[in-house]
Design an enzyme around this catalytic site. Structure first.
Site, PDB file in Angstrom:
ATOM      1  N   PRO A 271      81.141 134.886  28.027  1.00  0.00           N
ATOM      2  CA  PRO A 271      81.246 133.449  27.784  1.00  0.00           C
ATOM      3  C   PRO A 271      79.953 132.719  28.101  1.00  0.00           C
ATOM      4  O   PRO A 271      79.246 133.048  29.052  1.00  0.00           O
ATOM      5  CB  PRO A 271      82.350 133.022  28.762  1.00  0.00           C
ATOM      6  CG  PRO A 271      82.161 133.968  29.909  1.00  0.00           C
ATOM      7  CD  PRO A 271      81.732 135.283  29.304  1.00  0.00           C
ATOM      8  N   CYS A 343      62.429 107.233  17.490  1.00  0.00           N
ATOM      9  CA  CYS A 343      61.984 106.656  16.222  1.00  0.00           C
ATOM     10  C   CYS A 343      62.423 107.566  15.076  1.00  0.00           C
ATOM     11  O   CYS A 343      61.599 108.156  14.364  1.00  0.00           O
ATOM     12  CB  CYS A 343      60.465 106.490  16.246  1.00  0.00           C
ATOM     13  SG  CYS A 343      59.835 105.566  14.831  1.00  0.00           S
TER      14      CYS A 343
END
Length: 425
Positions: A271, A343
């Protein structure tokens, strides 16, 4: 399978610690990890002989140390991850293998480390067998097999089938066994991972494919790995995995192999996301609220440089609001778009795969309040970047009622360290 309770939309604390106080102490944005959640997920998997953490999900040394103390072993997919495991206290050799290097290639540094430290290798390509055999003949190896099919919550997380680069194509297994023989390498393990979000129907197919490959290899097989990809719910209508049924399928498969080979077969699970995703919160501050025609934006101080999963996969993360001041308020709701400071038009946390902006119903908040992106412990910080010259954020482990700084926030000096301006005359 069972569904989870609805996620809270307003929080005042994390693991019993005040969110405004945590923000004041550590700043925003910042990642917080609740150790109790990680320990609970480890406990879920104790039926497996070996729990091997896929550290690529969250590789901070403190998290590696935490899981190591619980007897969890580790998977490494790069030279850096091998070095991280060693730095966190793992030894190179032992039984079961404390560190396994799993990859589809060896870069030069990784091969050198594997040879130097005697680290067990899970080979994902025929070439790796030859490269390891030439440098370190006579070792035991594991083979990662691509069974010819895959599964995943996104095509980008599907790690099986003909379009995936991962693993050894199942029809090339015989050739790989010949390559191993030439170098005196013994195939003692098989690994099969077809992608994230595996369901029980696909898992049954994986078990069948694993058994067929194991029979082809023969009785040198001592370990089979179920791989990873265990899903966790990100929305209230998603289900938790039926771990008892999951284990039963693999256990019955390994029992059949044990009966055939005449010796026990150890069963591993690998996992990553399952252990750490639910533990993690990205704490941000709302720095602007503005309206663009029919869209109301909460703009926070974290961007996809901090959490890339929404822009990469259209991933959904639960969100909650924490008020900066403890003043009783009615929970009025409104539909908002949550975006960051970068941006880039794609710097939106409420988007679907393909870049489609969507709205989220969240409590009315003000500039200066906090917004938490939840279930962000896996593939969060580890995929972050310095885009727009943004510093990497702090990481904090919440353990037994205390907040421990486990990574300092980058300074500007950290940001430009290693950059050189040459003398151009």
């Amino acid at each position: 399978m069972s569904t989870v309770d609805a996620f809270p939309l307003i929080r005042s604390d994390l693991a019993g610690l005040s969110i405004p106080e945590l923000a004041k102490q550590f700043g925003t944005p910042a990642y917080f990890y609740d150790s109790a959640s990680i320990l609970e997920r480890i406990a879920d998997l104790r039926a497996f002989d070996t729990i091997r953490y896929a550290q690529k999900a969250a590789s901070n040394l403190a998290i590696l140390d935490l899981v190591r103390r619980e007897g969890v072993l580790v998977d490494a997919v790069s030279a850096g991850e091998i070095q991280r495991a060693l730095a966190a206290g793992y030894t190179a050799e032992g039984h079961p293998h404390p560190i396994v290097y799993t990859a589809d290639i060896f870069d030069h540094e990784a091969l050198d480390l594997v040879v130097e430290h005697g680290i067990h290798v899970n080979c994902g390509s025929p070439t790796m067998i030859d490269q390891l055999g030439e440098r370190a003949p006579g070792r035991d190896i594991t083979l990662r097999i691509n069974p010819g099919f895959g599964h995943g919550h996104s095509q980008k997380t599907n790690t099986g089938g003909e379009h995936s680069k991962h693993g050894i194509w199942h029809e090339q297994l015989a050739d790989c066994l010949l390559r191993a023989d030439r170098h005196g390498l013994q195939v003692t393990g098989l690994h099969m991972h077809i992608g994230s979000g595996t369901d029980l129907e696909h898992l049954s197919q994986v078990c069948g494919a694993m058994e067929r490959c194991a029979m082809e290899v023969g009785r040198t097989i001592k370990t089979v790995s179920a791989g990873g990809g265990l899903p966790i719910p990100y929305t209230a209508d998603q289900s938790t995995v039926d771990l008892a049924a999951y284990y039963r399928l693999w256990h019955e498969s390994r029992q059949r192999l044990a009966a055939e080979f005449g010796h026990p077969i150890e069963l591993e699970i690998e996992p990553g996301r399952y252990l750490v995703a639910e533990s993690g919160y990205l704490l941000t501050e709302i720095r602007a609220i503005k309206k663009m025609k029919d869209h109301l934006f909460y703009l926070v101080d974290a961007g996809f440089n901090n959490l890339a999963r929404p822009i990469l996969y259209g991933s959904y993360h639960p969100m909650s609001i924490a008020y900066a001041e403890d003043i009783p308020r009615q929970m009025n709701m409104q539909e908002v778009v949550v975006g960051g400071p970068l941006c880039e038009s794609g710097d939106i946390f409420t988007q679907e795969e393909g870049g489609f902006v969507c709205k989220r119903e969240l409590p009315v908040a003000a500039v200066g309040d906090f917004l938490l992106l939840e279930r962000a412990g896996a593939y969060g910080y580890v995929m972050s970047s310095n885009y727009n010259s943004k510093p990497m954020v702090a990481e904090i482990l919440l353990h037994q009622g205390k907040a421990h700084l486990i990574r300092e926030r980058q300074s500007f000096e950290d940001l430009v360290r290693g950059e050189l301006i040459p003398d151009l005359g």
